[in-house]
Design a protein around this motif. Structure first.
Motif, PDB file in Angstrom:
ATOM      1  N   ARG A 290    -152.250  17.241 -38.482  1.00 22.02           N
ATOM      2  CA  ARG A 290    -152.198  17.576 -39.909  1.00 22.02           C
ATOM      3  C   ARG A 290    -153.057  18.792 -40.243  1.00 22.02           C
ATOM      4  NH1 ARG A 290    -152.790  11.824 -40.005  1.00 22.02           N
ATOM      5  NH2 ARG A 290    -155.004  12.114 -40.352  1.00 22.02           N
ATOM      6  N   PHE A 291    -153.595  19.456 -39.215  1.00 23.46           N
ATOM      7  CA  PHE A 291    -154.410  20.667 -39.390  1.00 23.46           C
ATOM      8  C   PHE A 291    -155.636  20.437 -40.272  1.00 23.46           C
ATOM      9  CE2 PHE A 291    -150.049  22.236 -38.640  1.00 23.46           C
ATOM     10  CZ  PHE A 291    -150.282  22.928 -37.471  1.00 23.46           C
ATOM     11  N   THR A 292    -156.271  19.298 -40.110  1.00 23.59           N
ATOM     12  CA  THR A 292    -157.485  19.079 -40.891  1.00 23.59           C
ATOM     13  C   THR A 292    -158.733  19.118 -40.010  1.00 23.59           C
ATOM     14  OG1 THR A 292    -157.112  16.714 -40.660  1.00 23.59           O
ATOM     15  CG2 THR A 292    -156.432  17.719 -42.728  1.00 23.59           C
TER      16      THR A 292
ATOM     17  N   LEU B 203    -165.430  23.343 -39.297  1.00 20.44           N
ATOM     18  CA  LEU B 203    -166.001  24.494 -39.979  1.00 20.44           C
ATOM     19  C   LEU B 203    -167.061  24.127 -40.998  1.00 20.44           C
ATOM     20  CD1 LEU B 203    -162.772  26.505 -40.298  1.00 20.44           C
ATOM     21  CD2 LEU B 203    -164.951  27.458 -39.583  1.00 20.44           C
TER      22      LEU B 203
ATOM     23  N   ARG C 205    -170.984  18.746 -34.065  1.00 23.72           N
ATOM     24  CA  ARG C 205    -169.823  18.029 -33.501  1.00 23.72           C
ATOM     25  C   ARG C 205    -170.207  16.622 -33.097  1.00 23.72           C
ATOM     26  NH1 ARG C 205    -166.818  23.194 -30.703  1.00 23.72           N
ATOM     27  NH2 ARG C 205    -166.636  24.207 -32.715  1.00 23.72           N
TER      28      ARG C 205
ATOM     29  N   ARG D 178    -161.912  32.793 -35.567  1.00 23.69           N
ATOM     30  CA  ARG D 178    -162.499  31.517 -35.161  1.00 23.69           C
ATOM     31  C   ARG D 178    -163.850  31.720 -34.480  1.00 23.69           C
ATOM     32  NH1 ARG D 178    -157.306  28.046 -32.931  1.00 23.69           N
ATOM     33  NH2 ARG D 178    -156.665  27.259 -34.959  1.00 23.69           N
TER      34      ARG D 178
ATOM     35  N   SER E  70    -166.330  32.287 -37.142  1.00 24.48           N
ATOM     36  CA  SER E  70    -166.665  31.088 -37.908  1.00 24.48           C
ATOM     37  C   SER E  70    -167.153  29.939 -37.011  1.00 24.48           C
ATOM     38  CB  SER E  70    -165.466  30.664 -38.745  1.00 24.48           C
ATOM     39  OG  SER E  70    -164.313  30.630 -37.938  1.00 24.48           O
TER      40      SER E  70
ATOM     41  N   VAL F 161    -165.976  28.173 -34.584  1.00 26.06           N
ATOM     42  CA  VAL F 161    -165.136  27.123 -34.009  1.00 26.06           C
ATOM     43  C   VAL F 161    -164.948  27.375 -32.516  1.00 26.06           C
ATOM     44  CG1 VAL F 161    -162.864  26.052 -34.045  1.00 26.06           C
ATOM     45  CG2 VAL F 161    -163.961  26.674 -36.168  1.00 26.06           C
TER      46      VAL F 161
ATOM     47  N   PHE G  26    -163.705  28.977 -45.209  1.00 26.09           N
ATOM     48  CA  PHE G  26    -162.608  29.329 -44.309  1.00 26.09           C
ATOM     49  C   PHE G  26    -161.312  28.738 -44.838  1.00 26.09           C
ATOM     50  CE2 PHE G  26    -159.810  28.992 -40.712  1.00 26.09           C
ATOM     51  CZ  PHE G  26    -160.145  30.040 -39.871  1.00 26.09           C
TER      52      PHE G  26
ATOM     53  N   ASN H 168    -152.152  27.325 -42.768  1.00 24.69           N
ATOM     54  CA  ASN H 168    -151.706  25.961 -42.482  1.00 24.69           C
ATOM     55  C   ASN H 168    -152.845  24.943 -42.495  1.00 24.69           C
ATOM     56  OD1 ASN H 168    -152.998  26.580 -40.152  1.00 24.69           O
ATOM     57  ND2 ASN H 168    -151.162  26.650 -38.864  1.00 24.69           N
ATOM     58  N   THR H 169    -153.948  25.286 -43.190  1.00 30.81           N
ATOM     59  CA  THR H 169    -155.012  24.301 -43.327  1.00 30.81           C
ATOM     60  C   THR H 169    -154.461  23.050 -44.005  1.00 30.81           C
ATOM     61  OG1 THR H 169    -156.614  26.057 -43.600  1.00 30.81           O
ATOM     62  CG2 THR H 169    -157.313  23.875 -44.250  1.00 30.81           C
ATOM     63  N   GLY H 170    -154.739  21.901 -43.433  1.00 31.94           N
ATOM     64  CA  GLY H 170    -154.219  20.660 -44.005  1.00 31.94           C
ATOM     65  C   GLY H 170    -155.235  19.994 -44.904  1.00 31.94           C
ATOM     66  N   LEU H 171    -154.728  19.016 -45.654  1.00 30.04           N
ATOM     67  CA  LEU H 171    -155.613  18.203 -46.493  1.00 30.04           C
ATOM     68  C   LEU H 171    -155.462  16.762 -46.035  1.00 30.04           C
ATOM     69  CD1 LEU H 171    -154.711  19.667 -49.970  1.00 30.04           C
ATOM     70  CD2 LEU H 171    -156.920  19.897 -48.823  1.00 30.04           C
ATOM     71  N   TYR H 172    -156.440  15.933 -46.368  1.00 31.55           N
ATOM     72  CA  TYR H 172    -156.306  14.516 -46.034  1.00 31.55           C
ATOM     73  C   TYR H 172    -155.318  13.883 -46.998  1.00 31.55           C
ATOM     74  CZ  TYR H 172    -160.328  15.419 -43.141  1.00 31.55           C
ATOM     75  OH  TYR H 172    -161.155  15.916 -42.188  1.00 31.55           O
TER      76      TYR H 172
ATOM     77  N   ARG I 230    -154.136  10.991 -47.537  1.00 34.05           N
ATOM     78  CA  ARG I 230    -154.372   9.713 -48.207  1.00 34.05           C
ATOM     79  C   ARG I 230    -155.537   9.770 -49.184  1.00 34.05           C
ATOM     80  NH1 ARG I 230    -152.911   7.890 -42.807  1.00 34.05           N
ATOM     81  NH2 ARG I 230    -155.097   8.021 -42.221  1.00 34.05           N
TER      82      ARG I 230
ATOM     83  N   PHE J 200    -166.219  17.427 -48.796  1.00 36.51           N
ATOM     84  CA  PHE J 200    -166.706  18.681 -48.211  1.00 36.51           C
ATOM     85  C   PHE J 200    -167.992  19.150 -48.906  1.00 36.51           C
ATOM     86  CE2 PHE J 200    -162.519  18.699 -46.289  1.00 36.51           C
ATOM     87  CZ  PHE J 200    -162.865  19.047 -44.996  1.00 36.51           C
TER      88      PHE J 200
ATOM     89  N   ARG K 112    -161.605  24.082 -52.099  1.00 36.70           N
ATOM     90  CA  ARG K 112    -162.442  23.580 -51.017  1.00 36.70           C
ATOM     91  C   ARG K 112    -163.199  24.736 -50.345  1.00 36.70           C
ATOM     92  NH1 ARG K 112    -162.188  24.783 -46.138  1.00 36.70           N
ATOM     93  NH2 ARG K 112    -159.943  24.600 -45.987  1.00 36.70           N
TER      94      ARG K 112
END
Lengths: 499, 247
Positions: free
Chosen positions: A318-320, A326, A331, B53, B56, B58, B86, B90-94, B96, B106, B153
Motif C-alpha cells: 500500500r506504499f505506506t 521517513l 527502524r 531516497r 531523505s 531511506v 517527503f 504513490n505515497t499510500g495512506l493507512y 483503515r 505522524f 502529512r
C-alpha cells in the motif's frame, strides 16, 4: 530505542489491525468459537447418527411360519417377567396410575435401549423419569428393561417379507460368497443378491421345531442368519438380532439353572470387579494434555499471521512503509512496535482459545462418552509454568512470522512465504500426540518438541523440573535468536525497500 | 541565502557479490537553498528516486555525502528526517484510519505535542479544504482527497525542506494543480523544495534551478535561464538533446 515512539507505533498498529476483519476473526472469533462449535457439532452429529440408525426399519426375508415362532419366543419371555415389570414400574413411577401399562413398558424399554446406545435425545416421554431413577434400579432390573427393549426393537422395527416377494434379479458381484451348508431358501443366490442390492438387509432361517428343541438334549436350536457385514444396515440388522437372541438366551439359561437348582455362578465362574480410579475429568485432562500444545501453537500462529503480514508486506503493497521509514523514529522502534502488536495478537488468540475450551468442557458441553459433569482443575503452579512457556513461544512465532512476512513484496507473496512456516511449529507440537512417547530427559534438548511434551506433563499435573529448566533455557535462546534475526531484517534496506 | 540541501558526489551501487552489480547513481552533486525550487529531471530509471531516497535517509549512499539543514544523512539520520517532508506520487495512506488519525500519528512520530498537532490539523484542513472528510476512512476517499491528506502529512511538522518525488504522477489535472499550487506556496514560505518530474511544463512553471539526471549522472546542473541559454527555448527538445548527447 525510544519508548514513546514504540508506544505510538504500537497503539496505531493496533488500531489499524483491529479494524481489519480478518485479523479480528483469527485473533478473537475463531479461538473463542472453535471448541464450542466442534463439540456441539460433533456431539450433535453422533447423536443424530445413532438416532437415525435406531429409528430405521429394516427388512428381513423369512418364511411366515418361522416368523411366528420368533414372536412366540418373545411372548414366552414377556409372560415370564410380568411381575418383575410391575416392580420396576412401581419403583420408577410409584405405580401405574391406571395408564396403559403395556405402552408404558414399551416406552420404558425403548428408552433404556436408546440410553445405552447414546441416542437418548430421540426418545421422549418416560425418558426423563428413567434417567432420573435409573440408578435406583437393581442391576437385574436394568438388564430386564434393556433386554425387553432389544426384543421389542427386533420385533417392531423390522419388516418381514416372504421369499416369494423378493424382486431383485441379476447376478452377484465379486467378493460375495454363499457358504455351502445353508438350509432352505438361504442357499439361493437370489436371496444373497437381494441383500447385496439392499432390497432386504438379511434373511433368517429358524427350525420349525424350535420350541421342542429347546426342551430336548442337547437343548440347542440352530438359527441361520444370512447378512453382509460390509453393508452398514445389514450389520445393524445382525446387531439387533444378536441383542434379541441374547436377551432370550439369558432367559432360557436362567430357567434351566432354576429347574436344576443351580445358582448363576455355575455358568459364570469368575466375577471380575474392575475399579478404575480415573474419573472422566482425569481422562479428559490426559487427552487434552496431548492436544493442548498443538492447539496453542496453531492459535499463536493464526493470531500472528494477519497482523504480521498486514504490518509488513501489506504496508509495502500500500506504499505506506516508506512514509513510516521517513519519520524521525529508528527502524528498531518500528520493528519493536510491529513485533509487539503481532506478539499480543498471538498471545490473545492462544489465551482466548484456552479459556473458551475450559468453559466449553466445564460449563456444559460434554464430550462423547463422559457421564459426569467435568471438572478440569489446573493447579496455579502448572498454569504459571505453562504461561512461562507460552509467552516465549508466542514471541518466537511472532518474530519468525513477522521477519519472514517482511521479505514479501506484496501480501500474497508474503502469504506464500509464511504459510509453509506453520509446519515448522505444528509438526514438533504434534509429537505430544504420540501416546507411547514417554517424557524422557533427552527430549528436553529438541526445540519445540520439548515445549509440547512439557506442556502435556504440566496439564497432567506432573512437574519435571530438570526438563523444565532445559526447555525454558533452549526456548529463550531460540526466541532471542528469532528476535535478533527479525531485527536484522528490519535493518536491511534491501529487505525493506524490496518492491 | 542558506543552502539547506547539499549533495556531493552521491553514489549508489546495488548488488555486488553474487548478485548483478548495478550503479544506480554515479556521482551526483547539487545544492538547494531556502525559498528555492530545485527540479530533478530525467527519464524513468535515471536515478531520481534513488537520489531523493538517499537525501531523505531511506537508502544509505555507497559513496559521497549529503547534508540536510546541516545534518549528515548517514551519521545524523534522525535529525535529517525531522527536517524534511517527503511526498511521492504513490505515497499510500493507512486505509483503515481516518485522515485525522493519520495526521495525528505522524505528528506524534515527529514528537509534536497534542495541542500543536490539533492546531496544525485544523489549519491545514482549512487551507487544503479537507474539513469535510477528516473523519472518513482513508480507503473511502478519492485520489485527489488522498493526495491532499498526503500534502498535509508532509508539511504537518513544518519542515524547512520538502522532497517531492514525482508528486503529480497518477493525478488528474485538478489534483495535480493542487500540488503545483502547494509547491509555489511553499517557496513563498521560504522552504527549500526539491522535486523530481519528467513533465516539462511543471519544470518551466516552477523551477528556479534544475539538474538533468541520466543513467545515474548529471549532464546538466544550473538555473532554468542558464538551461534555456545553453540548450534552446524549447525545454522538451533541449531535454531530449541532452539525453542523446550524453548517451
Amino acid at each position: 530505542m525510544n519508548l514513546a515512539s514504540i508506544a505510538t507505533i504500537t497503539r496505531k498498529e493496533f488500531k489499524d489491525v483491529l479494524r481489519d476483519r480478518r485479523t479480528l476473526f483469527f485473533m478473537m472469533l475463531l479461538p473463542m468459537l472453535a471448541m464450542p462449535l466442534v463439540m456441539i457439532g460433533f456431539t450433535k452429529f453422533i447423536k443424530q447418527q445413532a438416532g437415525e440408525r435406531e429409528a430405521r426399519v429394516l427388512t428381513v426375508a423369512i418364511e411366515p411360519q418361522q416368523r411366528e415362532l420368533l414372536r412366540a419366543l418373545a411372548l414366552r419371555w414377556r409372560d415370564a417377567h410380568n411381575i418383575e415389570f410391575g416392580i420396576v414400574m412401581f419403583k420408577l413411577f410409584g405405580g401405574s396410575d391406571g395408564q396403559d401399562i403395556e405402552a408404558m413398558y414399551r416406552r420404558l424399554a425403548k428408552a433404556a435401549v436408546a440410553r445405552e446406545s447414546g441416542a437418548g435425545s430421540v426418545v421422549e416421554g418416560s425418558l426423563g423419569a428413567l434417567y432420573k431413577n435409573w440408578d435406583q434400579l437393581t442391576e437385574d432390573q436394568q438388564e430386564l428393561l434393556t433386554d425387553f427393549g432389544n426384543i421389542n426393537k427386533f420385533l417392531d422395527q423390522i419388516e418381514w417379507v416372504g421369499f416369494d416377494d423378493l424382486k431383485t434379479v441379476g447376478t452377484l458381484s465379486g467378493g460375495v460368497e454363499i457358504p455351502g451348508d445353508l438350509p432352505g431358501a438361504l442357499s439361493q443366490e437370489r436371496v444373497a443378491l437381494a441383500i447385496q442390492e439392499k432390497e432386504i438387509q438379511a434373511s433368517l432361517h429358524v427350525p420349525l421345531d424350535l420350541l421342542e428343541r429347546l426342551e430336548e438334549d442337547p437343548l440347542q436350536a440352530e438359527i441361520y442368519v444370512l447378512y453382509d457385514r460390509s453393508i452398514n444396515l445389514s450389520k445393524e440388522f445382525y446387531e439387533r438380532f444378536h441383542g434379541y437372541i441374547e436377551a432370550l438366551g439369558r432367559h432360557e439359561v436362567d430357567e434351566r439353572l432354576r429347574m436344576n437348582n443351580l445358582r448363576p455362578a455355575f455358568i459364570d465362574p469368575f466375577d471380575v470387579q474392575a475399579a478404575d480410579i480415573a474419573t472422566d475429568s482425569r481422562m479428559l485432562q490426559a487427552v487434552l494434555g496431548g492436544v493442548m500444545p498443538y492447539m496453542l501453537f496453531i492459535f499463536c500462529f493464526l493470531g500472528a499471521f494477519y497482523p504480521a503480514l498486514d504490518l509488513t508486506a501489506g504496508e509495502k503493497e500500500r506504499f505506506t512503509l516508506e512514509t513510516l521509514l521517513l519519520s524521525p523514529v529508528s527502524r528498531m522502534d518500528i520493528a519493536a512496535g510491529k513485533f509487539l502488536v503481532t506478539f499480543i495478537a498471538a498471545v490473545t488468540a492462544a489465551v482466548l482459545f484456552t479459556a473458551s475450551m475450559y468453559l466449553t468442557f466445564t460449563q456444559g458441553i460434554l464430550p462423547e462418552g463422559a457421564t459426569e459433569q467435568l471438572n478440569i482443575q489446573f493447579e496455579p503452579l502448572a498454569l504459571a509454568l505453562t504461561a512461562s512457556l507460552l509467552i516465549p513461544i508466542a514471541a518466537l512465532i511472532a518474530a519468525v512470522v513477522l521477519g519472514v512476512a517482511l521479505l514479501g513484496r506484496s501480501f500474497k507473496e508474503a502469504q506464500n512465504y509464511v504459510t509453509p512456516l506453520q509446519f515448522l511449529f505444528i509438526i514438533p507440537s504434534g509429537v505430544a500426540f504420540l501416546p507411547d512417547l514417554e517424557t524422557e530427559i533427552h527430549l528436553a534438548f529438541i526445540p519445540l518438541v520439548n515445549v509440547s511434551m512439557l506442556m502435556k506433563e504440566l496439564m497432567k499435573g506432573n512437574y519435571l523440573w530438570d526438563f523444565y529448566w532445559i526447555t525454558l533455557g533452549s526456548l529463550l535462546l531460540l526466541t532471542g535468536l528469532g528476535l535478533w534475526g527479525t531485527s536484522w531484517l528490519f535493518r536491511r534496506e534491501s529487505v525493506l525497500m524490496r518492491s | 541565502m542558506t543552502e539547506l540541501v547539499i549533495a556531493r558526489e552521491l553514489r549508489k551501487v546495488y548488488g555486488g557479490g553474487r548478485k548483478q552489480r548495478t550503479v544506480a547513481v554515479d556521482g551526483i552533486s547539487f545544492t538547494c537553498r531556502a525559498g528555492e525550487i530545485y527540479g530533478l529531471i530525467g527519464p524513468n530509471g535515471a536515478g531520481k528516486t534513488t537520489t531523493l531516497r538517499m537525501i531523505s535517509t531511506v537508502l544509505a549512499p555507497t559513496g559521497g555525502t549529503a547534508t540536510v539543514a546541516g545534518h549528515d544523512v548517514v551519521t545524523d539520520g534522525h535529525r535529517v528526517r525531522e527536517s524534511i517532508g517527503f511526498l511521492s506520487g504513490n505515497t499510500g495512506l493507512y486505509g483503515r484510519l481516518t485522515p485525522e488519525e493519520v495526521l495525528k500519528y505522524f505528528g506524534q512520530l515527529h514528537g509534536m505535542d497534542t495541542g500543536l498537532i490539533a492546531e496544525r490539523i485544523s489549519e491545514l484542513a482549512e487551507l487544503l479544504d479537507m474539513t469535510g472528510y477528516l473523519g472518513k476512512r482513508c480507503d473511502k476517499l478519492s485520489t485527489g482527497m488522498k493526495q491532499k491528506v498526503n500534502v498535509a502529512r508532509t508539511v504537518l511538522h513544518d519542515p524547512p525542506v520538502l522532497i517531492l518525488d514525482e508528486p503529480t504522477s497518477g493525478l488528474d489535472v485538478l489534483a495535480a494543480r493542487t500540488i503545483v499550487d502547494f509547491i509555489r506556496v511553499s517557496r513563498e514560505q521560504g522552504k527549500c523544495v526539491i522535486f523530481s518530474t519528467h513533465i516539462m511544463g511543471e519544470v518551466s512553471r516552477l523551477c528556479d534551478r534544475l539538474g538533468v539526471i541520466h543513467q545515474g549522472t548529471m549532464p546538466f546542473e544550473g538555473t532554468l535561464d542558464g538551461f534555456r541559454e545553453q540548450h534552446g527555448q524549447d525545454l522538451e527538445e533541449a531535454f531530449v538533446g541532452i539525453l542523446e548527447t550524453s548517451a
